[in-house]
Design an enzyme around this catalytic site. Sequence first.
Site, PDB file in Angstrom:
ATOM      1  N   GLU A 133       0.824  -1.208   0.000  1.00 22.86           N
ATOM      2  CA  GLU A 133       0.000   0.000   0.000  1.00 22.86           C
ATOM      3  C   GLU A 133       0.860   1.261   0.000  1.00 22.86           C
ATOM      4  OE1 GLU A 133      -3.000   0.255  -0.626  1.00 22.86           O
ATOM      5  OE2 GLU A 133      -3.739  -1.787  -0.352  1.00 22.86           O
ATOM      6  N   TYR A 184      -6.123   6.102   5.021  1.00 16.29           N
ATOM      7  CA  TYR A 184      -6.347   5.097   3.991  1.00 16.29           C
ATOM      8  C   TYR A 184      -5.554   3.829   4.265  1.00 16.29           C
ATOM      9  CZ  TYR A 184      -5.548   2.277  -0.061  1.00 16.29           C
ATOM     10  OH  TYR A 184      -5.422   1.181  -0.872  1.00 16.29           O
ATOM     11  N   ASP A 221      -9.252   5.814  -0.753  1.00 17.96           N
ATOM     12  CA  ASP A 221      -8.182   6.381  -1.573  1.00 17.96           C
ATOM     13  C   ASP A 221      -8.811   7.003  -2.820  1.00 17.96           C
ATOM     14  OD1 ASP A 221      -9.007   4.148  -2.986  1.00 17.96           O
ATOM     15  OD2 ASP A 221      -6.978   3.463  -3.464  1.00 17.96           O
TER      16      ASP A 221
END
Length: 379
Positions: A42, A125, A143
């Site tokens: 991520e 996020y 996101d």
Amino acid sequence: MEKWSAATIREFRRTLLAWYDQEGRNLPWRRDHEPYHVWVSEIMLQQTQVNTVIPYYENFMATFPTVTALANAEQADLLKAWQGLGYYSRARNLQRAAQQLVTDYHGEWPRTAAGLADLVGIGPYTAGAIASIAFGEAVPAVDGNAFRVFSRLLLIDDDIAKPQTRKIFEQVIQPIVDPERPGAFNQAIMDLGSSYMTAKNSDPAHSPVREFDASYREDRVDEFPVKTKAPRPKLMPYYGLIVHSPAGYLMVQRDANQMLTGYWTFPLVIQAGLREAVPVDTPTLETDIAALEQQFSTDYQLPISLTTVSGQPVSHTYTHQRWQVKLLVAELATTPALTFYPGKWVPAAEIRALPLPKVQEKIMTRYQNQGHPQAFPKN
């Protein structure tokens, strides 16, 4: 903004997850739910396309297979593994958070989004993504994909460039997240936003959730999400000094007060700063070169004679700055000591072993293309 009934929410979850189970992307970080794998992927995916990330992720995991390995890594090794991905503070924050996990948490991950947000570099996020995928917490991961997907599904016209808009989306999406499979739900939204509901050239007519898409029904897809334009990056003119001696090229490691901390470049001098230090009535390239030669001779005891490299300045854009680097060259017959200059002489064959930012690679490529094709051999 549209409101969905409980029945609509249930049907949306069923439709979305059925599609994801059949068509979800097969990505290396989805092979398990290990929080370390989710976290690194991520962070890498921020501002970076999936196809670019995959080889970096695989190399990173081979180099730093565990949180402890990352926490104990040499900074040069970490930056080298990240080289080319950009947004280099992400790599440093990864290591700082890994050190937090090892030292403060004794290797145990926080299992909620709220707890994960206490780690360095983990925002709302990323916390939501890790908590939902690795630990099954029913929280949204908001996101750019989620902004785009849900603004179109529900006609949310709040400006996503405003920080407070995230809270609006989190509140709207929270009751829609599938409580049984929150990780799969969030990843399905990511895949939907990367396929049928892209920012440009989207295909809502064939989307698996088109029956829930209010913007498609009303032929308003291109109106969402609403986002005001960011200011243009500030122009930052630099001089890049390619100083060569019998011992190699003069290289400088960027310090903690500069962008690209920890990476190595040729000396980069901001034109505006040079002109403040040595003011002249009408600064020109010639007066700047004279000022640079004087500065290096007087302040650093490095006598250099600079000539220009032909062609346009090397350009590289960061989020808030656009660098334009005019290249200057100095060839030295002998190798002066660097007693008063914070750099080192690096043989040409060893430069590529250092962690190098993209702008440095561009400078080297330009120099090679201007008549020095063998200047920086690849390892």
